[in-house]
Design an enzyme around this catalytic site. Structure first.
Site, PDB file in Angstrom:
ATOM      1  N   ASP A  92      22.149  -7.579   4.463  1.00 28.83           N
ATOM      2  CA  ASP A  92      22.162  -8.641   3.490  1.00 28.83           C
ATOM      3  C   ASP A  92      21.886  -8.421   2.074  1.00 28.83           C
ATOM      4  O   ASP A  92      21.221  -7.668   1.621  1.00 28.83           O
ATOM      5  CB  ASP A  92      20.734  -9.629   4.287  1.00 28.83           C
ATOM      6  CG  ASP A  92      20.660 -11.084   3.850  1.00 28.83           C
ATOM      7  OD1 ASP A  92      21.548 -11.835   3.855  1.00 28.83           O
ATOM      8  OD2 ASP A  92      19.718 -11.473   3.587  1.00 28.83           O
ATOM      9  N   ASN A 151      19.712 -18.134   7.994  1.00 30.46           N
ATOM     10  CA  ASN A 151      18.975 -17.027   7.554  1.00 30.46           C
ATOM     11  C   ASN A 151      17.625 -17.294   7.824  1.00 30.46           C
ATOM     12  O   ASN A 151      16.959 -18.034   6.761  1.00 30.46           O
ATOM     13  CB  ASN A 151      19.540 -16.513   6.379  1.00 30.46           C
ATOM     14  CG  ASN A 151      20.835 -15.981   6.239  1.00 30.46           C
ATOM     15  OD1 ASN A 151      21.732 -16.079   7.386  1.00 30.46           O
ATOM     16  ND2 ASN A 151      21.043 -15.138   5.297  1.00 30.46           N
TER      17      ASN A 151
END
Length: 275
Positions: A81, A225
């Site tokens: 990420d 997320n």
């Protein structure tokens, strides 16, 4: 079960959203896997560039996540990420991570397109799923920036120019929010989902109430997320245990409740995103 490609997890999660949760410690990874198993839902274990810096390297935590995901009975994937360097993307791919997010959002538009397109081409040649970001979601330095929004036409143009597989968009959320007060622009999400031909990703989802997350998925958001909400729950559990016993020194006695708290929150969130 074997690791599942993110593209297949997205399909498996529909008509709901795919929950993606940030891993900081081994306990996070174990809890996310257990939470997904309890919810009977797919999920993503994410390792951020900031977490890589915290540990000093990617490999130890990444390899642990890959093994936990492979051993789980839930469909899981591991994702890098907010990587800002090609070197870290390469390192992730070489370790067997099948999904990465390259974040060139702070660069000028043309520079973001050029760098993202290069990385996407390299990753696709190796079967790696690529997420990117256009514009600033906000909150990376603790500042809530509610005025930032992604333009649907520019987003479609960006995807066409870069060939990415998913796009993080700015629709009203911000990273690292502790209060769940973010109000998403669902009308914009709907327009983006029609205009952009790849899955949309919501960053900064911890600041969004459950009803807001559910609505975002219904309007076209795909990957959600989450990080801060897990850390809030874990920290509260640790504080409660340590506060009740000043002599306690065995980390297992306070990390176990933290892991349980994360697992409980993951299960809850995956059910919120289910349909």
């Amino acid at each position: 079960m074997p690791l599942t490609p993110v593209s297949e997890l997205i399909a498996a999660a529909r008509p709901g959203g795919l929950g993606a949760f940030n891993v900081i410690t081994l306990e996070h990874a174990e809890a996310i896997a257990a939470g997904a198993e309890a919810a009977d839902r797919p999920a993503v274990l994410q390792i951020s560039e900031n977490t890589v810096a915290y540990h000093g390297s990617l490999a130890p935590l990444a390899l642990a996540c890959l093994r936990i995901a492979a051993d789980s009975t839930a469909p899981l994937a591991v994702h890098l990420d907010h990587a800002t360097s090609f070197a870290l993307v390469r390192a992730a791919a070489e370790l067997g991570i099948g999904s990465v997010m390259y974040d060139g959002s702070t660069a000028a538009y043309a520079d973001n397109v050029a760098a993202t397109a290069e990385i996407a081409a390299w990753c696709h040649a190796r079967g790696v799923f690529v997420e990117a970001e256009l514009g600033a979601v906000g909150g990376k330095d603790g500042a809530h920036t509610p005025g930032v929004r992604t333009d649907p036409a520019e987003a479609a143009e960006f995807v066409a120019a870069t060939g990415v597989d998913a796009l993080a968009v700015a629709v009203g959320s911000a990273h690292a929010m502790h209060e769940r007060s973010a109000e998403l622009d669902n009308e914009l999400i709907g327009r983006l989902s029609v205009k952009v031909p790849v899955p949309l990703v919501l960053h900064g989802s911890s600041g969004v109430p459950d009803a807001g997350l559910h609505a975002a998925v219904q309007h076209g958001m795909t990957k959600i997320n989450l990080a801060t909400r897990l850390n809030i729950e874990a920290t509260a559990a640790v504080r409660a245990v340590l506060g009740s016993d000043a002599a306690l020194s065995d980390p297992r006695k306070y990390l176990r409740p933290a892991r349980t708290a994360i697992q409980r929150e993951v299960t809850h969130l995956l059910r919120v995103l289910r349909d």
